[in-house]
Motif scaffolding. Sequence first.
Motif, PDB file in Angstrom:
ATOM      1  N   MET A   1      13.237   8.592   1.001  1.00 19.72           N
ATOM      2  CA  MET A   1      12.392   8.222  -0.125  1.00 19.72           C
ATOM      3  C   MET A   1      11.001   7.801   0.340  1.00 19.72           C
ATOM      4  N   MET A   2      10.924   7.086   1.465  1.00 19.61           N
ATOM      5  CA  MET A   2       9.614   6.707   1.980  1.00 19.61           C
ATOM      6  C   MET A   2       8.845   7.953   2.442  1.00 19.61           C
ATOM      7  N   SER A   3       9.540   8.877   3.089  1.00 17.60           N
ATOM      8  CA  SER A   3       8.875  10.109   3.517  1.00 17.60           C
ATOM      9  C   SER A   3       8.311  10.858   2.314  1.00 17.60           C
ATOM     10  N   GLU A   4       9.136  10.982   1.262  1.00 26.27           N
ATOM     11  CA  GLU A   4       8.682  11.668   0.059  1.00 26.27           C
ATOM     12  C   GLU A   4       7.480  10.966  -0.557  1.00 26.27           C
ATOM     13  N   THR A   5       7.539   9.656  -0.617  1.00 30.74           N
ATOM     14  CA  THR A   5       6.467   8.884  -1.251  1.00 30.74           C
ATOM     15  C   THR A   5       5.167   9.014  -0.461  1.00 30.74           C
ATOM     16  N   LEU A   6       5.250   8.936   0.862  1.00 29.59           N
ATOM     17  CA  LEU A   6       4.056   9.097   1.691  1.00 29.59           C
ATOM     18  C   LEU A   6       3.481  10.509   1.551  1.00 29.59           C
ATOM     19  N   THR A   7       4.369  11.503   1.487  1.00 31.12           N
ATOM     20  CA  THR A   7       3.917  12.883   1.312  1.00 31.12           C
ATOM     21  C   THR A   7       3.043  13.013   0.076  1.00 31.12           C
ATOM     22  N   ASN A   8       3.529  12.487  -1.028  1.00 30.14           N
ATOM     23  CA  ASN A   8       2.808  12.664  -2.280  1.00 30.14           C
ATOM     24  C   ASN A   8       1.599  11.749  -2.390  1.00 30.14           C
TER      25      ASN A   8
ATOM     26  N   GLY B   1     -10.638  13.934  -2.038  1.00 28.83           N
ATOM     27  CA  GLY B   1     -11.572  14.207  -0.955  1.00 28.83           C
ATOM     28  C   GLY B   1     -11.284  13.472   0.343  1.00 28.83           C
ATOM     29  N   HIS B   2     -10.144  12.772   0.447  1.00 28.95           N
ATOM     30  CA  HIS B   2      -9.811  12.010   1.658  1.00 28.95           C
ATOM     31  C   HIS B   2      -8.844  12.819   2.526  1.00 28.95           C
ATOM     32  N   ALA B   3      -9.345  13.939   3.068  1.00 29.17           N
ATOM     33  CA  ALA B   3      -8.472  14.852   3.801  1.00 29.17           C
ATOM     34  C   ALA B   3      -7.898  14.227   5.065  1.00 29.17           C
ATOM     35  N   ASP B   4      -8.696  13.421   5.786  1.00 27.43           N
ATOM     36  CA  ASP B   4      -8.192  12.800   7.016  1.00 27.43           C
ATOM     37  C   ASP B   4      -7.024  11.865   6.724  1.00 27.43           C
ATOM     38  N   ARG B   5      -7.134  11.072   5.660  1.00 23.23           N
ATOM     39  CA  ARG B   5      -6.046  10.158   5.306  1.00 23.23           C
ATOM     40  C   ARG B   5      -4.810  10.945   4.874  1.00 23.23           C
ATOM     41  N   ASP B   6      -5.036  12.062   4.222  1.00 24.13           N
ATOM     42  CA  ASP B   6      -3.926  12.924   3.829  1.00 24.13           C
ATOM     43  C   ASP B   6      -3.169  13.419   5.061  1.00 24.13           C
ATOM     44  N   VAL B   7      -3.902  13.938   6.065  1.00 24.77           N
ATOM     45  CA  VAL B   7      -3.246  14.426   7.283  1.00 24.77           C
ATOM     46  C   VAL B   7      -2.413  13.321   7.912  1.00 24.77           C
ATOM     47  N   ALA B   8      -2.966  12.124   7.988  1.00 24.93           N
ATOM     48  CA  ALA B   8      -2.237  11.002   8.586  1.00 24.93           C
ATOM     49  C   ALA B   8      -0.960  10.701   7.805  1.00 24.93           C
TER      50      ALA B   8
ATOM     51  N   ALA C   1       4.954  11.008   7.331  1.00 24.68           N
ATOM     52  CA  ALA C   1       6.124  11.398   6.541  1.00 24.68           C
ATOM     53  C   ALA C   1       7.006  12.370   7.309  1.00 24.68           C
ATOM     54  N   LEU C   2       6.389  13.346   7.986  1.00 28.14           N
ATOM     55  CA  LEU C   2       7.150  14.314   8.773  1.00 28.14           C
ATOM     56  C   LEU C   2       7.891  13.628   9.908  1.00 28.14           C
ATOM     57  N   ALA C   3       7.244  12.682  10.566  1.00 29.26           N
ATOM     58  CA  ALA C   3       7.872  11.985  11.690  1.00 29.26           C
ATOM     59  C   ALA C   3       9.124  11.234  11.234  1.00 29.26           C
ATOM     60  N   ILE C   4       9.060  10.624  10.051  1.00 29.26           N
ATOM     61  CA  ILE C   4      10.230   9.892   9.538  1.00 29.26           C
ATOM     62  C   ILE C   4      11.412  10.837   9.366  1.00 29.26           C
ATOM     63  N   ARG C   5      11.169  11.968   8.725  1.00 29.74           N
ATOM     64  CA  ARG C   5      12.279  12.882   8.451  1.00 29.74           C
ATOM     65  C   ARG C   5      12.761  13.595   9.715  1.00 29.74           C
TER      66      ARG C   5
ATOM     67  N   LEU D   1       2.018  19.003   5.087  1.00 27.27           N
ATOM     68  CA  LEU D   1       1.161  18.854   6.256  1.00 27.27           C
ATOM     69  C   LEU D   1       0.261  20.083   6.371  1.00 27.27           C
ATOM     70  N   GLY D   2       0.803  21.273   6.093  1.00 28.59           N
ATOM     71  CA  GLY D   2      -0.028  22.473   6.095  1.00 28.59           C
ATOM     72  C   GLY D   2      -1.151  22.392   5.080  1.00 28.59           C
ATOM     73  N   ASN D   3      -0.857  21.887   3.894  1.00 33.49           N
ATOM     74  CA  ASN D   3      -1.897  21.705   2.885  1.00 33.49           C
ATOM     75  C   ASN D   3      -2.977  20.752   3.359  1.00 33.49           C
ATOM     76  N   ALA D   4      -2.543  19.644   3.956  1.00 37.49           N
ATOM     77  CA  ALA D   4      -3.512  18.653   4.420  1.00 37.49           C
ATOM     78  C   ALA D   4      -4.403  19.232   5.512  1.00 37.49           C
ATOM     79  N   LEU D   5      -3.821  19.982   6.427  1.00 39.12           N
ATOM     80  CA  LEU D   5      -4.604  20.604   7.488  1.00 39.12           C
ATOM     81  C   LEU D   5      -5.567  21.633   6.919  1.00 39.12           C
TER      82      LEU D   5
END
Length: 970
Positions: free
Chosen positions: A117-124, A133-140, A145-149, A167-171
């Motif tokens: 649930m935390m991974s999902e929440t961080l993803t969204n 417009g905060h692409a860097d924060r999105d990547v982080a 989120a990926l690391a958790i799962r 993560l692909g979208n953020a990149l």
Amino acid sequence: MRGRVIRRAVFGATVPLLALAGCPALAGQGENPALQAAMDRAEAVDASGHPLEAEAAWRTVLSLEDRHGTSDPVVRARAYSRIADAMYYRGHPELGQVEMERAVAVLERAGLGETDMMSETLTNLGVFLSAQGHADRDVAMQQRALAIRARLYGADDNRLAANYFNLGNALYERGRLERAADNIERGAAMRLATTAPEDPDLFITLASAAGIVSAAGRPEKAIDFAQQAVDLVNRYHPGHPYTGFVRGVLGKALVNGGRASEAVPVTRQAIDELAQSMGRTSRLTAEARSALAKAQAKLGHFEEAKALTLASLGQNDGSTLPEQVRDYFAAANYAAEAGEDEEALAIARDGLAMARERLPADHQVLAQMAMVSAMASERLGHDRDALPLYREARRVLAEQAEPDPRLLMHADVYLGGAEIRAGQVEAGFARVARAAEALVPQMYAAAEAPDLGAMDNSFYDVFARAAQAAVDAGRTADAFRYFQLASYNSVARASGQVALRNAAGQGSEAADLVRALQDRQRDLRALNVQLTSLLAAGKSDAAAEVRRAMSDASAAIRRTRDQLQRVAPGFEQLNAQRPLALAEVQAQLGRGDAVFLALPSRLRTTLMLITPDEAQSATSPSGRAAMRAHVAAIRHSIDDALLSDQDHLPPFDLAASHALYEALFPKRFRDLEAHVKHLYVDAADALAQVPFSILVTRKPDSGATQDLRRVHWLIREMSVEVPASLAAVGKPSAAIDRYPTFAGIGAPHLARAPAERGAAEGPSRNGKVDLDALRDLPPLPGAAEELARMHAAFPGARARLLTGDDAREGLVRQMDLAGYSVLAFATHGLIAGELYGLAEPALVLTPPEKASRDDDGLLTASEIADLDISARFVVLSACNTATGITQAAPAYTGLAHAFLYAGAKSLLLSHWQVRDDAAARLSVATVRGSARGKPPAEALRAAMLGLMDDARVPGSDHPAVWAPFILVSR
């Protein structure tokens, strides 16, 4: 509880997604059935399609949870995140961010930081940040989120699909396209393996994947993803609000795959659907217009493309900052291609200022804006401004965390050219050469892609720039190499495919297998085009049949390759096209022969004139837009004549013809040209839309009357021939047998009785064919006479005529055409789109009473390519057989490609509608002259001069009458 999807509404590239629903068990809800029932109802609502209903349902859950007094962190976090989703879909990511941050805080306080649930929440939460417009924060956020799962399940578990995708979208938003595409493809594959086809999450996953992999330069995969997405929408979700989004992604993928003509109807349909479901000013509708603009630009409609893009500039449609800057990039490009150089520079400067101020210093879009600004500056002669801008673009690309080698190569070719112009000749050319050579294998791989169906060379501009750089550096041999690479198109491929069959040994098992492989690859391309058409029309069952046929074709291709490897090991090496060396071509030329090459680009037009002893190169300040303007003026003059009283033709635009000649032949070329008697012409872009025979070599008199017989036409000085490839240059033309065999086909019966009106349409390989539209084409009263006269030119020869009711597709396809040394078609030639449902060029034959798959009254380019032809001379005395769809279309495609692929040695093609009497005179005289031993080009020249100088023929001195034909040879 089912999984959910968060989508970035970034049509032009993406739409993220797939936060999965795995989470700690919802404790204690059995004690509160009202709360459980409310949650079930809320989960059943699709937030993407009904965001207000979803938000209300989840607020009810929070209210009930408050009343229950348990304050379950899982329930509260889920409700906050679902409310955030609904706000996002309503176009308010900033409000969604607040709710999502509440969900994160709840989970952290409850010690649930290492959960699904935390991974999902961080993803969204990252999705919402990126939308602002905060692409860097999105990547982080996506990496966290990926690391958790990954710690929970391992990196290859399908449950990580959402994380890889987002993560692909953020990149992507960060401008890291290659890494973005890698993650997107991985996530999409996982989702395909685990998601039911009726789940709406799946079609948005695939459409979003298509957007990003297309932007990363992977058109085959993008088209595949987009086609799957459209199929799912058609089958399971007709009327879904995101239907237009999915079609729009398919349109953009088609454009990026070189299939712009297919993309136009798809994107127009997408715009209509999005305007209805999302509104005309929505972000997705704007992105659909952007895709349509790109398609129109590919087809040469730059003013329309610019207008569509400028309409989006400065609009508050929710586009992300990179998308807003990309609109400036596109608009500047379209203005430049339309020849509006000052406007292009102004737009580019505005976009660059925005990018520098608001985008990260290593963002790819910043590099794009610097590049288009540099080109606009160079086009206006501001070389000092251009050089630092090229360097800025190159630096931005190089400083990315994971630089894209392909983009760096393109940047180096342009930067190196600018360095040469600044006097840094050695270093600049070394940069160009390294980059250009690295791009060569990529170009050939793209050209031979089995399922794109693309006809253009997307590497044209970069190799044209390399040719300019080589000319500026005094490297003529290198310029010649880059000319060939830029000019590699479908006609060259067709010629190369025939050469490959010859290399395998005509009549051998290997040659038969090579032909089978090439046919199956071509069939796969055609099936892919058909699949797109069916999906756009919502015909899911028919599309499924085509998919099965594509699967069978792919399997057949693999089997044939395996057979070839056993029969002729290493055959693939024969298929690797290699540019000829300048010395090789010069050695092939005879005295009086010359090769003329012209490559128009946005900046300049690069030129070469090659004789056996000398090679001259130059650049013309007239770029692509100026060349197109000259050609348009000439063609307009021709069209006026075709529409006029043939006894009183209007004046020809001699000034435009002479201006084009001067732009193409600088003075030192003209000095060399004085000794030329036979000219091979390889000219690209709009220059392929006019026969060089009508160029005026001396400044015309300014008098009020025109004596066109006294004009210094190029054809008076030399014969002109268009080689399918430079390998054909200088080779003796295949002589027609002393007793040639002849087949004449045409003069179809087109008239119909009133009772025939309303005849039922039937299926054909083009989709639907309107038989009435075929029958309504004007009759060709001179065609039968023309063919009969050609037949009479071969006394004693084995000959066959199919005219009138006998000129039927079924009979033509049953003929053993390989037994004829001369083939002539005298009929209407149609280009793609000229009749409704016509997807490719075609020759018109007598329409059947009812269309079938085997006879719809049209012999299309793909059907011609299936024929087995060995004719030394094919005459296409029909309108438009040399014409592309637009000025921007590749040269001599369609029918020329098909006949060359089928085995024809040389073609006589028409550039415009041919008057019946002129067609008969020119084609018969050319064939007769060839039969008497003249080279075909010289025979055509003599025929044109004979007609031009014959005052007994009305209007014969006008080039609209004597100059429609060109000779294409291989």
